[in-house]
Design a protein around this motif. Structure first.
Motif, PDB file in Angstrom:
ATOM      1  N   VAL A   1       0.857  -1.188   0.000  1.00 55.59           N
ATOM      2  CA  VAL A   1       0.000   0.000   0.000  1.00 55.59           C
ATOM      3  C   VAL A   1       0.894   1.239   0.000  1.00 55.59           C
ATOM      4  O   VAL A   1       1.730   1.416   0.897  1.00 55.59           O
ATOM      5  CB  VAL A   1      -0.951   0.007   1.209  1.00 55.59           C
ATOM      6  CG1 VAL A   1      -1.762   1.299   1.248  1.00 55.59           C
ATOM      7  CG2 VAL A   1      -1.882  -1.195   1.162  1.00 55.59           C
ATOM      8  N   VAL A   2       0.727   2.063  -1.005  1.00 55.96           N
ATOM      9  CA  VAL A   2       1.550   3.260  -1.177  1.00 55.96           C
ATOM     10  C   VAL A   2       0.632   4.479  -1.242  1.00 55.96           C
ATOM     11  O   VAL A   2      -0.451   4.428  -1.825  1.00 55.96           O
ATOM     12  CB  VAL A   2       2.381   3.176  -2.480  1.00 55.96           C
ATOM     13  CG1 VAL A   2       3.312   4.378  -2.603  1.00 55.96           C
ATOM     14  CG2 VAL A   2       3.180   1.874  -2.527  1.00 55.96           C
ATOM     15  N   ALA A   3       1.071   5.567  -0.625  1.00 54.60           N
ATOM     16  CA  ALA A   3       0.301   6.812  -0.673  1.00 54.60           C
ATOM     17  C   ALA A   3       1.225   7.950  -1.075  1.00 54.60           C
ATOM     18  O   ALA A   3       2.411   7.962  -0.738  1.00 54.60           O
ATOM     19  CB  ALA A   3      -0.343   7.097   0.671  1.00 54.60           C
ATOM     20  N   GLU A   4       0.657   8.920  -1.764  1.00 54.19           N
ATOM     21  CA  GLU A   4       1.398  10.111  -2.166  1.00 54.19           C
ATOM     22  C   GLU A   4       0.726  11.334  -1.549  1.00 54.19           C
ATOM     23  O   GLU A   4      -0.499  11.461  -1.555  1.00 54.19           O
ATOM     24  CB  GLU A   4       1.395  10.235  -3.689  1.00 54.19           C
ATOM     25  CG  GLU A   4       2.176  11.432  -4.204  1.00 54.19           C
ATOM     26  CD  GLU A   4       2.160  11.522  -5.717  1.00 54.19           C
ATOM     27  OE1 GLU A   4       3.015  12.228  -6.265  1.00 54.19           O
ATOM     28  OE2 GLU A   4       1.274  10.887  -6.341  1.00 54.19           O
ATOM     29  N   VAL A   5       1.542  12.225  -0.994  1.00 50.24           N
ATOM     30  CA  VAL A   5       1.022  13.466  -0.400  1.00 50.24           C
ATOM     31  C   VAL A   5       0.732  14.446  -1.532  1.00 50.24           C
ATOM     32  O   VAL A   5       1.633  14.799  -2.307  1.00 50.24           O
ATOM     33  CB  VAL A   5       2.043  14.070   0.585  1.00 50.24           C
ATOM     34  CG1 VAL A   5       1.478  15.340   1.215  1.00 50.24           C
ATOM     35  CG2 VAL A   5       2.416  13.058   1.667  1.00 50.24           C
ATOM     36  N   ILE A   6      -0.510  14.885  -1.636  1.00 52.76           N
ATOM     37  CA  ILE A   6      -0.872  15.785  -2.741  1.00 52.76           C
ATOM     38  C   ILE A   6      -1.302  17.175  -2.281  1.00 52.76           C
ATOM     39  O   ILE A   6      -1.480  18.064  -3.102  1.00 52.76           O
ATOM     40  CB  ILE A   6      -1.970  15.165  -3.641  1.00 52.76           C
ATOM     41  CG1 ILE A   6      -3.279  14.984  -2.860  1.00 52.76           C
ATOM     42  CG2 ILE A   6      -1.506  13.854  -4.253  1.00 52.76           C
ATOM     43  CD1 ILE A   6      -4.460  14.627  -3.758  1.00 52.76           C
ATOM     44  N   ASP A   7      -1.462  17.361  -0.952  1.00 51.25           N
ATOM     45  CA  ASP A   7      -1.896  18.684  -0.495  1.00 51.25           C
ATOM     46  C   ASP A   7      -1.590  18.834   0.985  1.00 51.25           C
ATOM     47  O   ASP A   7      -1.582  17.858   1.741  1.00 51.25           O
ATOM     48  CB  ASP A   7      -3.401  18.854  -0.728  1.00 51.25           C
ATOM     49  CG  ASP A   7      -3.880  20.285  -0.471  1.00 51.25           C
ATOM     50  OD1 ASP A   7      -3.047  21.216  -0.600  1.00 51.25           O
ATOM     51  OD2 ASP A   7      -5.048  20.474  -0.135  1.00 51.25           O
ATOM     52  N   ASN A   8      -1.311  20.065   1.395  1.00 54.04           N
ATOM     53  CA  ASN A   8      -1.219  20.428   2.813  1.00 54.04           C
ATOM     54  C   ASN A   8      -2.503  21.148   3.177  1.00 54.04           C
ATOM     55  O   ASN A   8      -2.824  22.177   2.575  1.00 54.04           O
ATOM     56  CB  ASN A   8      -0.047  21.373   3.076  1.00 54.04           C
ATOM     57  CG  ASN A   8       1.284  20.659   3.044  1.00 54.04           C
ATOM     58  OD1 ASN A   8       1.352  19.484   2.720  1.00 54.04           O
ATOM     59  ND2 ASN A   8       2.344  21.378   3.365  1.00 54.04           N
ATOM     60  N   THR A   9      -3.230  20.629   4.169  1.00 51.90           N
ATOM     61  CA  THR A   9      -4.483  21.273   4.553  1.00 51.90           C
ATOM     62  C   THR A   9      -4.328  22.140   5.794  1.00 51.90           C
ATOM     63  O   THR A   9      -4.929  23.189   5.920  1.00 51.90           O
ATOM     64  CB  THR A   9      -5.579  20.221   4.799  1.00 51.90           C
ATOM     65  OG1 THR A   9      -5.073  19.214   5.681  1.00 51.90           O
ATOM     66  CG2 THR A   9      -5.990  19.561   3.494  1.00 51.90           C
TER      67      THR A   9
END
Length: 349
Positions: A118-126
């Motif tokens: 399972v891989v995730a990519e950071v796409i935004d800082n909230t």
């Protein structure tokens, strides 16, 4: 009211680290909100205060395994990822908190599980801690959620200073949990056992269920002294027409209506009309209730003993009266009541 008015010294040893051996045998403090009088009971005796055709409203939200641990690409640094809510099912987008936040930037990849499938990519800082992650997964949504949740652990709060144990999977969940979406258990509901619900049924006490997905906004630090300037995080909630009709009928019959937990009370007040009736609802609420406040629907409330400065304590004080509740907390500390989600209960009526 001011934030500083909700300060009290809570001995650390009174913060419950484990649930009571039996759900319905926690201690119960009963507070009369008119006189401030206090009684000390056991939780399963709560039905002594209710009659046939009275109504308990409970929250059937279900906690999901929201806390995961991943590793950052290249450095391998361990990152805690706390799942808050799914933003887009098709794209596998999630609103999350990350720790340590300073190590995570847009574009970073995180790997989860021993085999790192399972891989995730950071796409935004909230926010300073918040991020939006896109999980890179080719399978079906159901298969993805199953794998994601298999990696997670029960999200017991940080006030419980021990590792997650097998008992938490069952006990950090009400016995009537049904609709998934909460990142914390509604503490007041944890005291209800199957035996107690059966005894309520035999006595003729009615129950109704709403869904309010408890989020971390209930526990977030308030950083303003003037409470009117605090903004609650939005919480998703659902009240069916059938439940609305039941509550309105009980109101007309002048029955005792007990809100089990602050999430239930907030939900009821969110949909309460000026004429003292509620309506069905499927949406969000960010209602922040603190003293003084005029309640419309419930005339009894069950809640746990909460942390200093917390929005949960403020709700209890709004319902029971600030002076009565703060005095009750002083008595609770003197009498060794247990605080927190696994702690003891208070009935305010």
């Amino acid at each position: 009211m001011k934030l500083s008015q909700f300060k009290f010294k809570l001995p650390e040893e009174l913060i419950a680290q484990h649930p009571a051996p039996h759900r319905d045998e926690s201690r119960l403090m009963v507070v009369n909100r008119k006189t401030g009088d206090i009684e000390h009971r056991i939780f399963k005796e709560v039905i002594d205060y209710f009659d046939e055709h009275d109504l308990f409203i409970l929250n059937d939200t279900k906690v999901f395994p929201a806390r995961l641990y991943g590793n950052k690409e290249k450095t391998g640094a361990q990152i805690e990822v706390f799942l808050l809510r799914e933003l887009n099912a098709d794209m596998h987008l999630w609103d999350v908190l990350v720790e340590p936040a300073r190590k995570i930037r847009i574009g970073n990849k995180l790997y989860f599980g021993d085999d790192e499938t399972v891989v995730a990519e950071v796409i935004d800082n909230t926010t300073s801690r918040g991020r939006t992650l896109r999980f890179l997964y080719d399978g079906s949504h159901d298969e993805f959620k199953k794998n994601l949740y298999a990696l997670g652990e029960t999200p017991i709060p940080r006030t419980i200073k021990r590792p997650v144990e097998p008992e938490d999977e069952e006990r950090f969940q009400t016995i009537f949990a049904r609709n998934e979406g909460a990142v914390s258990a509604p503490g007041a509901g944890l005291h209800f056992s199957r035996e107690l619900l059966k005894r309520m049924e035999i006595k003729g006490i009615d129950t109704a269920f709403i869904t309010s997905h408890m989020n971390l906004g209930n526990f977030r630090d308030i950083d303003v002294e003037d409470l009117t300037k605090h903004k609650m995080d939005s919480e998703q909630m659902f009240i069916s027409q059938e439940v609305a009709d039941t509550v309105n009928r009980k109101q007309a019959e002048q029955r005792r209506i007990c809100a089990v937990g602050v999430t239930v009370m907030r939900a009821l007040e969110t949909v309460a009309g000026t004429e003292g009736r509620i309506k069905s609802y499927d949406g969000w609420t960010n209602k922040f209730i603190f003293p003084p406040y005029e309640f419309t629907i419930a005339n009894a409330m069950i809640t746990n003993f909460h942390m200093p400065y917390s929005t949960l304590l403020m709700m209890a004080a709004a319902f029971g009266g600030y002076d009565h509740i703060m005095h009750a907390y002083k008595v609770a500390i003197e009498e060794g009541y247990r605080f927190g989600v696994y702690g003891d209960a208070m009935l305010i009526m």
